[in-house]
Design a protein around this motif. Structure first.
Motif, PDB file in Angstrom:
ATOM      1  N   MET A   1       0.847  -1.193   0.000  1.00  0.00           N
ATOM      2  CA  MET A   1       0.000   0.000   0.000  1.00  0.00           C
ATOM      3  C   MET A   1       0.887   1.250   0.000  1.00  0.00           C
ATOM      4  O   MET A   1       1.715   1.424   0.888  1.00  0.00           O
ATOM      5  N   ARG A   2       0.712   2.089  -1.002  1.00  0.00           N
ATOM      6  CA  ARG A   2       1.508   3.314  -1.104  1.00  0.00           C
ATOM      7  C   ARG A   2       0.552   4.508  -1.159  1.00  0.00           C
ATOM      8  O   ARG A   2      -0.307   4.582  -2.051  1.00  0.00           O
ATOM      9  N   VAL A   3       0.699   5.421  -0.218  1.00  0.00           N
ATOM     10  CA  VAL A   3      -0.245   6.517  -0.048  1.00  0.00           C
ATOM     11  C   VAL A   3       0.468   7.845  -0.256  1.00  0.00           C
ATOM     12  O   VAL A   3       1.486   8.117   0.379  1.00  0.00           O
ATOM     13  N   LEU A   4      -0.082   8.670  -1.126  1.00  0.00           N
ATOM     14  CA  LEU A   4       0.427  10.016  -1.363  1.00  0.00           C
ATOM     15  C   LEU A   4      -0.223  10.972  -0.368  1.00  0.00           C
ATOM     16  O   LEU A   4      -1.454  11.022  -0.262  1.00  0.00           O
ATOM     17  N   ALA A   5       0.581  11.716   0.386  1.00  0.00           N
ATOM     18  CA  ALA A   5       0.079  12.712   1.324  1.00  0.00           C
ATOM     19  C   ALA A   5       0.614  14.079   0.937  1.00  0.00           C
ATOM     20  O   ALA A   5       1.827  14.251   0.777  1.00  0.00           O
ATOM     21  N   VAL A   6      -0.268  15.044   0.771  1.00  0.00           N
ATOM     22  CA  VAL A   6       0.095  16.383   0.319  1.00  0.00           C
ATOM     23  C   VAL A   6      -0.022  17.362   1.478  1.00  0.00           C
ATOM     24  O   VAL A   6      -1.096  17.548   2.056  1.00  0.00           O
ATOM     25  N   GLN A   7       1.111  17.985   1.822  1.00  0.00           N
ATOM     26  CA  GLN A   7       1.133  19.029   2.840  1.00  0.00           C
ATOM     27  C   GLN A   7       0.949  20.386   2.181  1.00  0.00           C
ATOM     28  O   GLN A   7       1.611  20.708   1.186  1.00  0.00           O
TER      29      GLN A   7
ATOM     30  N   ALA B   1       3.940  20.290  -0.872  1.00  0.00           N
ATOM     31  CA  ALA B   1       3.618  21.048  -2.083  1.00  0.00           C
ATOM     32  C   ALA B   1       3.753  22.551  -1.860  1.00  0.00           C
ATOM     33  O   ALA B   1       4.159  23.289  -2.769  1.00  0.00           O
ATOM     34  N   TYR B   2       3.453  23.023  -0.655  1.00  0.00           N
ATOM     35  CA  TYR B   2       3.547  24.453  -0.368  1.00  0.00           C
ATOM     36  C   TYR B   2       4.987  24.950  -0.412  1.00  0.00           C
ATOM     37  O   TYR B   2       5.241  26.152  -0.527  1.00  0.00           O
ATOM     38  N   MET B   3       5.946  24.015  -0.321  1.00  0.00           N
ATOM     39  CA  MET B   3       7.363  24.345  -0.408  1.00  0.00           C
ATOM     40  C   MET B   3       7.913  24.130  -1.819  1.00  0.00           C
ATOM     41  O   MET B   3       9.118  24.264  -2.038  1.00  0.00           O
ATOM     42  N   GLY B   4       7.047  23.797  -2.742  1.00  0.00           N
ATOM     43  CA  GLY B   4       7.470  23.637  -4.124  1.00  0.00           C
ATOM     44  C   GLY B   4       7.770  22.216  -4.543  1.00  0.00           C
ATOM     45  O   GLY B   4       8.175  21.989  -5.691  1.00  0.00           O
ATOM     46  N   GLU B   5       7.585  21.240  -3.658  1.00  0.00           N
ATOM     47  CA  GLU B   5       7.798  19.853  -4.063  1.00  0.00           C
ATOM     48  C   GLU B   5       6.753  19.451  -5.091  1.00  0.00           C
ATOM     49  O   GLU B   5       5.562  19.713  -4.896  1.00  0.00           O
ATOM     50  N   PRO B   6       7.175  18.841  -6.187  1.00  0.00           N
ATOM     51  CA  PRO B   6       6.233  18.544  -7.273  1.00  0.00           C
ATOM     52  C   PRO B   6       5.236  17.464  -6.896  1.00  0.00           C
ATOM     53  O   PRO B   6       5.517  16.575  -6.080  1.00  0.00           O
ATOM     54  N   LEU B   7       4.072  17.549  -7.510  1.00  0.00           N
ATOM     55  CA  LEU B   7       3.030  16.540  -7.351  1.00  0.00           C
ATOM     56  C   LEU B   7       3.068  15.573  -8.525  1.00  0.00           C
ATOM     57  O   LEU B   7       3.432  15.963  -9.638  1.00  0.00           O
ATOM     58  N   PRO B   8       2.673  14.326  -8.317  1.00  0.00           N
ATOM     59  CA  PRO B   8       2.553  13.414  -9.456  1.00  0.00           C
ATOM     60  C   PRO B   8       1.514  13.926 -10.451  1.00  0.00           C
ATOM     61  O   PRO B   8       0.607  14.681 -10.089  1.00  0.00           O
ATOM     62  N   ARG B   9       1.638  13.484 -11.669  1.00  0.00           N
ATOM     63  CA  ARG B   9       0.673  13.893 -12.699  1.00  0.00           C
ATOM     64  C   ARG B   9      -0.614  13.086 -12.639  1.00  0.00           C
ATOM     65  O   ARG B   9      -1.649  13.522 -13.163  1.00  0.00           O
ATOM     66  N   SER B  10      -0.550  11.886 -12.043  1.00  0.00           N
ATOM     67  CA  SER B  10      -1.731  11.034 -11.999  1.00  0.00           C
ATOM     68  C   SER B  10      -1.671  10.140 -10.767  1.00  0.00           C
ATOM     69  O   SER B  10      -0.713  10.178  -9.989  1.00  0.00           O
TER      70      SER B  10
ATOM     71  N   ASP C   1      -1.264   7.009 -10.818  1.00  0.00           N
ATOM     72  CA  ASP C   1      -0.406   5.844 -11.050  1.00  0.00           C
ATOM     73  C   ASP C   1       0.708   5.780 -10.008  1.00  0.00           C
ATOM     74  O   ASP C   1       1.370   6.778  -9.728  1.00  0.00           O
ATOM     75  N   GLY C   2       0.902   4.604  -9.442  1.00  0.00           N
ATOM     76  CA  GLY C   2       1.957   4.418  -8.467  1.00  0.00           C
ATOM     77  C   GLY C   2       1.541   4.656  -7.030  1.00  0.00           C
ATOM     78  O   GLY C   2       2.347   4.476  -6.114  1.00  0.00           O
TER      79      GLY C   2
ATOM     80  N   LEU D   1      -6.212  19.962  -7.558  1.00  0.00           N
ATOM     81  CA  LEU D   1      -7.630  19.686  -7.808  1.00  0.00           C
ATOM     82  C   LEU D   1      -7.789  18.595  -8.868  1.00  0.00           C
ATOM     83  O   LEU D   1      -8.604  17.672  -8.710  1.00  0.00           O
ATOM     84  N   ARG D   2      -7.002  18.682  -9.916  1.00  0.00           N
ATOM     85  CA  ARG D   2      -7.061  17.650 -10.966  1.00  0.00           C
ATOM     86  C   ARG D   2      -6.624  16.299 -10.423  1.00  0.00           C
ATOM     87  O   ARG D   2      -7.197  15.259 -10.783  1.00  0.00           O
ATOM     88  N   LEU D   3      -5.627  16.311  -9.543  1.00  0.00           N
ATOM     89  CA  LEU D   3      -5.136  15.061  -8.970  1.00  0.00           C
ATOM     90  C   LEU D   3      -6.192  14.430  -8.064  1.00  0.00           C
ATOM     91  O   LEU D   3      -6.376  13.201  -8.073  1.00  0.00           O
ATOM     92  N   ILE D   4      -6.886  15.238  -7.289  1.00  0.00           N
ATOM     93  CA  ILE D   4      -7.979  14.737  -6.463  1.00  0.00           C
ATOM     94  C   ILE D   4      -9.017  14.031  -7.325  1.00  0.00           C
ATOM     95  O   ILE D   4      -9.445  12.907  -7.028  1.00  0.00           O
ATOM     96  N   ARG D   5      -9.415  14.679  -8.407  1.00  0.00           N
ATOM     97  CA  ARG D   5     -10.396  14.071  -9.314  1.00  0.00           C
ATOM     98  C   ARG D   5      -9.839  12.804  -9.948  1.00  0.00           C
ATOM     99  O   ARG D   5     -10.568  11.813 -10.132  1.00  0.00           O
TER     100      ARG D   5
END
Length: 232
Positions: free
Chosen positions: A1-7, A33-42, A44-45, A71-75
């Protein structure tokens, strides 16, 4: 189980949700993310997405230009049938992602206050894990309208929309069920000056309040955290 968590803000942590994920043996991919760390595009993974809270509002795209991509990633996660959890600001962003209205600058709801689950929550996989009424920690001014098709799951005296679910497992939860007494204590230290200005007496009375209400709030929060993790 791999979980993406966005701060979305400094000092925000996974708290009891992190504990429940650790119990399940999950790998957490934490992105500031608020520090500029990139988000995945989808999606996947990753098997699930958590969007944490923050002081800013859910419409602050100019100050936080990654919001539209989030927002797009949430959807993307939700439409793929994967579990999504938005907490506080995160719930407001989930609502926005699915067409809800963000309602800004309402009176502050802060501290441990009762939340009441709705009739629709009786058979919900997550909200049914707690009693009909329970204390939990709050820290927000903004709120949201329910997106079309959302199931209304919880409310409080000051905020009618405290929790909702879309589809199988897309949850927006306004209250801070992740914030046990340990995390709230950390926020007291980190944001003490701000709290002292907006909530006179909170810091001085915190130990007594934590002893009185904290155990029940922590138990409810952990039950919710474990129930959500089971949906991943």
């Amino acid at each position: 189980m791999r979980v993406l968590a966005v701060q979305n803000y400094r000092g925000t942590g996974l708290g009891q949700v992190g504990e429940a994920l650790a119990e399940a043996g999950a790998e957490i991919d934490l992105r500031a993310a608020y520090m500029g760390e990139p988000l995945p595009r989808s999606h996947d993974g990753h098997d699930a997405l958590i969007v944490l809270g923050g002081e800013q509002n859910a419409l602050a795209d100019e100050e936080y230009p990654y919001f539209p991509a989030l927002l797009r990633l949430i959807r993307d996660f939700g439409d793929a049938g994967k579990a999504v959890l938005g907490i506080c600001l995160g719930s407001q962003l989930v609502a926005r992602a699915y067409g809800g209205e963000n309602i800004l600058d309402r009176p502050l709801e802060f501290g441990w206050h009762e939340v009441h689950i709705t009739e629709a929550a009786a058979d919900d996989p997550v909200l049914s894990a707690v009693p009909g009424s329970f204390p939990i920690f709050h820290w927000h001014c903004d709120t949201f309208s329910l997106p079309q098709g959302a199931r209304h799951l919880a409310s409080s005296e000051r905020t009618s929309n405290q929790a909702f679910r879309l589809g199988r497992a897309v949850y927006g939860i306004q209250f801070h069920f992740e914030a046990d007494r340990k995390l709230v204590g950390e926020w007291n230290a980190l944001f003490g000056e701000q709290i002292r200005e907006s909530q006179p007496g909170w810091l001085e009375n915190y130990a007594r309040e934590a002893a009185s209400v904290g155990p029940a709030a922590d138990a409810a929060g952990m039950a919710l955290a474990r129930a959500w993790v089971r949906q991943v």
